[in-house]
Design an enzyme around this catalytic site. Sequence first.
Site, PDB file in Angstrom:
ATOM      1  N   SER A  37      32.057  18.989  12.392  1.00  0.00           N
ATOM      2  CA  SER A  37      33.270  19.663  12.273  1.00  0.00           C
ATOM      3  C   SER A  37      34.343  20.332  13.494  1.00  0.00           C
ATOM      4  O   SER A  37      33.594  21.102  14.077  1.00  0.00           O
ATOM      5  CB  SER A  37      33.904  20.234  10.987  1.00  0.00           C
ATOM      6  OG  SER A  37      33.447  20.020  10.121  1.00  0.00           O
ATOM      7  N   HIS A  69      35.898  13.891  11.171  1.00  0.00           N
ATOM      8  CA  HIS A  69      33.911  13.417  10.815  1.00  0.00           C
ATOM      9  C   HIS A  69      34.862  12.167  11.382  1.00  0.00           C
ATOM     10  O   HIS A  69      34.953  11.191  10.480  1.00  0.00           O
ATOM     11  CB  HIS A  69      33.732  13.252   9.675  1.00  0.00           C
ATOM     12  CG  HIS A  69      32.503  14.585   9.318  1.00  0.00           C
ATOM     13  ND1 HIS A  69      31.807  15.414  10.130  1.00  0.00           N
ATOM     14  CD2 HIS A  69      33.388  16.556   8.601  1.00  0.00           C
ATOM     15  CE1 HIS A  69      31.453  16.823  10.235  1.00  0.00           C
ATOM     16  NE2 HIS A  69      32.194  16.968   8.930  1.00  0.00           N
ATOM     17  N   ARG A  90      28.770  12.307   9.396  1.00  0.00           N
ATOM     18  CA  ARG A  90      27.293  13.076   9.670  1.00  0.00           C
ATOM     19  C   ARG A  90      27.385  12.736   7.637  1.00  0.00           C
ATOM     20  O   ARG A  90      28.498  13.211   7.041  1.00  0.00           O
ATOM     21  CB  ARG A  90      26.514  14.077   8.898  1.00  0.00           C
ATOM     22  CG  ARG A  90      27.701  14.874   8.928  1.00  0.00           C
ATOM     23  CD  ARG A  90      26.861  16.905   9.157  1.00  0.00           C
ATOM     24  NE  ARG A  90      25.770  17.471   9.926  1.00  0.00           N
ATOM     25  CZ  ARG A  90      26.187  18.154  10.948  1.00  0.00           C
ATOM     26  NH1 ARG A  90      27.356  18.673  11.222  1.00  0.00           N
ATOM     27  NH2 ARG A  90      25.122  18.563  12.044  1.00  0.00           N
ATOM     28  N   THR A  91      26.539  12.520   6.409  1.00  0.00           N
ATOM     29  CA  THR A  91      26.420  13.340   5.446  1.00  0.00           C
ATOM     30  C   THR A  91      26.635  14.188   4.696  1.00  0.00           C
ATOM     31  O   THR A  91      25.096  14.278   4.744  1.00  0.00           O
ATOM     32  CB  THR A  91      26.179  11.473   4.451  1.00  0.00           C
ATOM     33  OG1 THR A  91      25.772  10.312   4.674  1.00  0.00           O
ATOM     34  CG2 THR A  91      25.649  11.751   3.006  1.00  0.00           C
ATOM     35  N   HIS A  92      27.333  14.184   3.662  1.00  0.00           N
ATOM     36  CA  HIS A  92      26.581  16.281   3.555  1.00  0.00           C
ATOM     37  C   HIS A  92      26.411  15.943   2.046  1.00  0.00           C
ATOM     38  O   HIS A  92      26.512  14.862   0.799  1.00  0.00           O
ATOM     39  CB  HIS A  92      28.352  17.142   3.540  1.00  0.00           C
ATOM     40  CG  HIS A  92      28.801  17.095   4.646  1.00  0.00           C
ATOM     41  ND1 HIS A  92      29.750  16.100   5.072  1.00  0.00           N
ATOM     42  CD2 HIS A  92      28.271  18.497   5.463  1.00  0.00           C
ATOM     43  CE1 HIS A  92      29.702  16.926   6.608  1.00  0.00           C
ATOM     44  NE2 HIS A  92      29.342  18.046   6.250  1.00  0.00           N
ATOM     45  N   GLU A 191      32.274  29.638   0.218  1.00  0.00           N
ATOM     46  CA  GLU A 191      31.365  30.830  -0.033  1.00  0.00           C
ATOM     47  C   GLU A 191      32.553  31.779  -0.751  1.00  0.00           C
ATOM     48  O   GLU A 191      33.861  32.138  -0.220  1.00  0.00           O
ATOM     49  CB  GLU A 191      31.084  31.216   0.845  1.00  0.00           C
ATOM     50  CG  GLU A 191      29.762  30.028   1.456  1.00  0.00           C
ATOM     51  CD  GLU A 191      30.452  29.032   2.467  1.00  0.00           C
ATOM     52  OE1 GLU A 191      31.093  29.792   3.040  1.00  0.00           O
ATOM     53  OE2 GLU A 191      30.105  28.554   2.897  1.00  0.00           O
ATOM     54  N   SER A 210      26.164  22.491   6.034  1.00  0.00           N
ATOM     55  CA  SER A 210      25.495  21.086   6.717  1.00  0.00           C
ATOM     56  C   SER A 210      23.945  21.940   7.705  1.00  0.00           C
ATOM     57  O   SER A 210      23.839  23.374   7.723  1.00  0.00           O
ATOM     58  CB  SER A 210      26.332  20.733   7.513  1.00  0.00           C
ATOM     59  OG  SER A 210      26.733  21.136   9.014  1.00  0.00           O
ATOM     60  N   ASN A 233      37.014  29.721  11.797  1.00  0.00           N
ATOM     61  CA  ASN A 233      37.136  30.830  10.692  1.00  0.00           C
ATOM     62  C   ASN A 233      36.429  31.885  10.655  1.00  0.00           C
ATOM     63  O   ASN A 233      35.195  31.961  10.926  1.00  0.00           O
ATOM     64  CB  ASN A 233      37.934  30.246   9.696  1.00  0.00           C
ATOM     65  CG  ASN A 233      36.628  29.547   8.508  1.00  0.00           C
ATOM     66  OD1 ASN A 233      36.480  28.573   9.048  1.00  0.00           O
ATOM     67  ND2 ASN A 233      36.053  30.137   7.737  1.00  0.00           N
TER      68      ASN A 233
END
Length: 270
Positions: A37, A69, A90-92, A191, A210, A233
């Site tokens: 990102s 992405h 990418r695959t997360h 989170e 990631s 952030n």
Amino acid sequence: MLNRVKDDAATLAAEAAAFLRDHFRQDSIDLALVLGSGWASGADHLGEPLGEIDLEKVPGFSKPVVSGHGGRLLLVRTSGGRVAAIFTGRTHYYEGHGTAPVVHGVRTAASWGAHTLVLTNGCGGLNPEWPPGTVVLLRDHINLTGDTPITGPTFVDLSEAYSPRLRTVASQVDPSLPEGVYVQFRGPQYETPAEVRMAGILGGDLVGMSTALETIAAREAGLEVLGLSLVTNAAAGLSAGNLSHAEVLQAGRDAGPRLAELLASIVGAL
């Protein structure tokens, strides 16, 4: 069963690498980059273009599902004369397909001959001295996914998961880069403030979804890894506002020109 899973992953990576060798008419590469990102804006400034392909056309890859992405694989020759494969998506892990698709790009790069891997991401920051737009060199990680891409009795040393040599190179390019510890959560939810406090108690400086699993697979394959995090952030509970993916994307756009210049300079020095 575990050996079969491991063999299947290796076979698929070898198949993808063979496909790319044929498509680009390039027997091997020197390094690979995964642009997370905020980082994709720099993809077109990393060297002389040698070709590109949509990732979903390559065996084992699928179209990225996350806004922000890209979905291309670019091949370039860097200013240092290296051949680099650039994965703009990418695959997360949170997509729910297990670890193998998450690290397929890493294993494909290794099978194609890469010896160096640059992993980038956008993340939440715990250090108030690192405002949005700060780039942090990863010196270590904490894997809180509860999973690993390694199967069976394969004991990989992660004492230096992120190469001290490559961090030195990056620091020579930009001496202002701080270093920190990245904590990978499973996602896709952000989170909670309590989880962020826990990450800090454990020694984390950055939180995201990631990188750690990819680093584990890269070290298993013998690749040197350089990790770069863009603080997009303040992590949950450390600012007055709520978190949003739009905020992450905007921070990446705001930092785009600097990221492109920094990444090109680092890659040229590798």
